[in-house]
Design an enzyme around this catalytic site. Sequence first.
Site, short mmCIF file in Angstrom:
data_model
loop_
_atom_site.label_atom_id
_atom_site.label_comp_id
_atom_site.label_asym_id
_atom_site.label_seq_id
_atom_site.Cartn_x
_atom_site.Cartn_y
_atom_site.Cartn_z
N GLY A 87 0.79 -1.22 0.00
CA GLY A 87 0.00 0.00 0.00
C GLY A 87 0.82 1.26 0.00
O GLY A 87 2.02 1.27 -0.30
N THR A 88 0.19 2.36 0.37
CA THR A 88 0.83 3.67 0.36
C THR A 88 2.03 3.72 1.27
O THR A 88 3.09 4.23 0.90
CB THR A 88 -0.19 4.75 0.77
OG1 THR A 88 -1.24 4.79 -0.19
CG2 THR A 88 0.47 6.13 0.84
N LYS B 146 10.21 8.77 4.79
CA LYS B 146 11.01 8.92 6.01
C LYS B 146 12.47 8.53 5.75
O LYS B 146 13.37 9.03 6.43
CB LYS B 146 10.42 8.09 7.14
CG LYS B 146 8.99 8.46 7.50
CD LYS B 146 8.76 9.97 7.58
CE LYS B 146 7.30 10.32 7.73
NZ LYS B 146 6.52 10.29 6.48
N GLY C 214 -0.03 23.60 -0.96
CA GLY C 214 -0.66 22.89 0.14
C GLY C 214 0.23 22.92 1.37
O GLY C 214 1.28 22.28 1.38
N TYR D 115 0.47 18.44 6.08
CA TYR D 115 1.48 17.50 6.56
C TYR D 115 2.40 16.99 5.45
O TYR D 115 3.63 17.08 5.56
CB TYR D 115 0.78 16.35 7.30
CG TYR D 115 -0.11 16.87 8.40
CD1 TYR D 115 0.40 17.13 9.66
CD2 TYR D 115 -1.44 17.17 8.15
CE1 TYR D 115 -0.41 17.66 10.66
CE2 TYR D 115 -2.26 17.71 9.14
CZ TYR D 115 -1.73 17.95 10.39
OH TYR D 115 -2.52 18.51 11.37
N GLY E 37 2.87 18.13 2.38
CA GLY E 37 3.56 19.22 1.71
C GLY E 37 4.72 19.76 2.52
O GLY E 37 5.80 20.04 1.97
N LEU E 38 4.55 19.91 3.84
CA LEU E 38 5.60 20.48 4.67
C LEU E 38 6.78 19.53 4.82
O LEU E 38 7.94 19.97 4.87
CB LEU E 38 5.04 20.87 6.03
CG LEU E 38 3.94 21.94 6.03
CD1 LEU E 38 3.58 22.35 7.44
CD2 LEU E 38 4.35 23.15 5.20
N GLY F 37 -4.44 17.13 -0.53
CA GLY F 37 -5.41 16.18 -0.01
C GLY F 37 -5.46 14.87 -0.79
O GLY F 37 -4.78 14.71 -1.80
N HIS G 10 16.78 10.29 33.07
CA HIS G 10 17.53 11.50 32.70
C HIS G 10 18.80 11.08 31.95
O HIS G 10 19.44 10.12 32.34
CB HIS G 10 17.91 12.28 33.95
CG HIS G 10 18.80 13.47 33.66
ND1 HIS G 10 18.30 14.65 33.17
CD2 HIS G 10 20.15 13.61 33.74
CE1 HIS G 10 19.30 15.50 32.99
NE2 HIS G 10 20.44 14.89 33.34
#
Length: 458
Positions: A40-41, A51, A176, A179, A181-182, A266, A440
């Site tokens: 799929g996508t 990514k 656009g 998400y 596009g950026l 979109g 920490h």
Amino acid sequence: MMRRFDAIVIGAGQAGPSLAARLTATGRKVALIERKHVGGTCVNTGCMPTKAMVASAYAAHLARRGAEYGVVTGDIAIDFARVMARKDKVRFDARKSNEDWLEGMEGLTFIRGHARFESPTEIRVGDEILSARQFFLNVGGRAVTPDFPGVADVPYLDNVSMMDLTEVPEHLIVVGGSYIGLEFAQMFRRFGSRVTVVEKGPRLIAREDEDISAAVRDILEREGIAIRTGAQCIRFVRSGGGIGVGVDCAEGAPEIAGSHILLATGRRPNTDDLGLDRAGIAVDQRGYITVDERLETNVPGIFALGDCNGRGAFTHTSYNDFEIVAANLLDNEPRRVSDRIQTYALYIDPPLGRAGMSETEARRTGRKLLIGTRPMTRVGRAKEKGETLGFMKVIADADTQEILGAAILGTGGDEAVQSILDVMYAGRPYTTITHAMHIHPTVSELIPTVFGEMRPAE
């Protein structure tokens, strides 16, 4: 001759193969049909390849900052062919792994082709008719081509064709400001492109709170990305050797010229060529298949999972759809779509991790709210890494101490927000987090602090 199965799964995205595995494990005779690429996508044009490219872009960005860390790197250059080859290896390896899994799955017949309903119990794939008692639709979605003036007269890219670029664009115009596009905007800026983001609305990522939108804009502009919001009259024309984009904003030039255009405006479901009408399956005005809390359509025995049902637009919501269907049908465990908590991430650098309601959504409920914020400049881990852009925000019900939502825009935000999400699913008050001891130095260790410093919303 008709072939008969107990169940037929249409689409090999995130939900389909896992559901097929559960069904065959019970001894059912199952067919899975895929018309294009297994995975799929996510595997082919979405999460995994993008990514992988984000990782390459981050490496370039960090290398350019080497002197800040006392590292002498010399001139930094982008070998775009190797970037794309690395991306391809990630996606093709994942696709092959999924294909091997399906082809070796006992009890499964894996069929390549385009399935269309002939009736509520029959589908056609090529010249063959297949029948089953249950159908599971996992057909995904695709990019929308907006009806802007001139769009048919110019070459443009979408999230699929971006995966096949052979050179870094000289000037990439992203239409656009959300998400997808950026993520591409920042990525290609780091690869060396001039980048302009054109957004019709008054701000970026409009579903987020205004402070989040403003902070994201600041992050992108710091890297030299031009942002044009309020573009109320987007149009396209050929301009010399490139493409002119009319934006008609209140400020700035009324038209900008670029070498490449990415349309990121979109997506739509892949439901228009399935013969749904022949099966009597209802869809809404946007083409999404209508489902109930168990993800069953209006036709008994036919279910819709993933992007095509309009109940989520992420890999994780698609996989959760599989879990909900499997729990109800196979495990006698009643699970509902409405039980899940909204969560997602924006994978710019630094990332935005989101869980539950935004502040805007929480205020609309009319509840008394507690809100806490902390800039990443006050997070030790962020300072040590030299990555202090962004902030944390948490929201709780002042009367019940229920956590309503959280946003972590900053280094590790996509991972750190998961600890808040888990407490929300457990139905525990925010004091569960304030009483916890975290490791920490991490980003997560400041989550108890920001919850402990919440104040009543004004």
